[in-house]
Design an enzyme around this catalytic site. Sequence first.
Site, PDB file in Angstrom:
ATOM      1  CE  LYS A  52      -3.670  -2.535   2.221  1.00 53.27           C
ATOM      2  NZ  LYS A  52      -4.298  -3.009   3.458  1.00 53.27           N
ATOM      3  CD  GLN A  96      -3.169  -4.513   6.661  1.00 52.76           C
ATOM      4  OE1 GLN A  96      -3.108  -3.544   5.922  1.00 52.76           O
ATOM      5  NE2 GLN A  96      -3.755  -5.642   6.305  1.00 52.76           N
ATOM      6  CG  ASP A 119      -9.699  -0.632   4.845  1.00 53.39           C
ATOM      7  OD1 ASP A 119      -9.535  -0.930   3.636  1.00 53.39           O
ATOM      8  OD2 ASP A 119      -9.009  -1.114   5.769  1.00 53.39           O
TER       9      ASP A 119
END
Length: 293
Positions: A52, A96, A119
């Site tokens: 990412k 994460q 997200d």
Amino acid sequence: MQIIDGKKTASEIRAELKVKISELRESLNEVPGLVTILVGENPASKVYVNMKIKACAEIGMNSKLEKLDENISQEELLSIIESYNKNPLFHGILVQLPLPEHIDEDIVIESISPAKDVDGFHPVSVGKLVIGKDTFKSCTPYGIVELLRRYNIETKGKHVVVVGRSNIVGKPIANLMLQKEEGANSIVTICHSAAHDLSYFTKQADILIAAIGRANFITEDMVKENVVIIDVGINSIDDPSSKKGYRLVGDVDFENVSKKASYITPVPGGVGPMTIAMLLTNTFRAFQKIKSK
Ligand code: NAP
């Protein structure tokens, strides 16, 4: 049969964003920023996070890795997230997952400002998605919608059968395909492990989305001619002929199902590469939304 090339599509999206970001830098002297919060040393998480960060750098997006100790308390983590909620340099916040066991993932996700929830996991984002309001779509389902759109695959009135009801893939993609809007407007069926005869449902699919997590599970006899196959699964199987001793396959038996399909995503190189491209897209949109206020 046409292969839906997610690798190529993702790189096109990244190239488009790179141009837009360089225009922003010239006009506003500012660029979108993404902070990725990594707690602990999970090796798979480290790989994802590095991918990412690299992707952000390649398109000129500002990015930061906030690497935190495995034993950080939940309170400390929440206060770090709150500092990024207020930090004007970062428009997207990504925590994460998975988090260490002593931390409640739901509480952490809910602590991210919905304005920076790139997200798309915050309950506000999920709720808006269900009722068809503008929001951050979670990245893998968003990537599927974008693949269908960019390959001009008709979705209106088509029967989309989703196998899998996880919160990160099955439920959101089913809800997206259901919306009364362009690129969706489908008739949607969701299947899961309680289905007695899965093939009864899968055989009816004009578009079959497999998000199961079982290697080569969807076989040729389970689909009809000309079906569009979107294979989300990523499964590792033993392969003594490969250097690593294993290889990745999807949830769909590609070799045989592809003979019946009109379109199919390969694994790897299908849905997988789209996830990061859509994360970058969401971060860009977060920047635009914050700036337009
Ligand atoms: P998950 O949370 O394990 O959900 C799997 C779903 O499949 C569940 O709803 C389960 O039903 C259903 N299922 C399992 N066995 C079944 C059966 N025999 N018949 C019908 N349904 C069955 O998995 P996930 O997180 O959604 O991920 C699915 C796959 O996609 C995995 O391979 C994952 O690695 C991959 N993935 C890829 C990406 C990407 O490409 N970027 C992102 C996310 C996930 P129940 O609900 O009844 O248990």
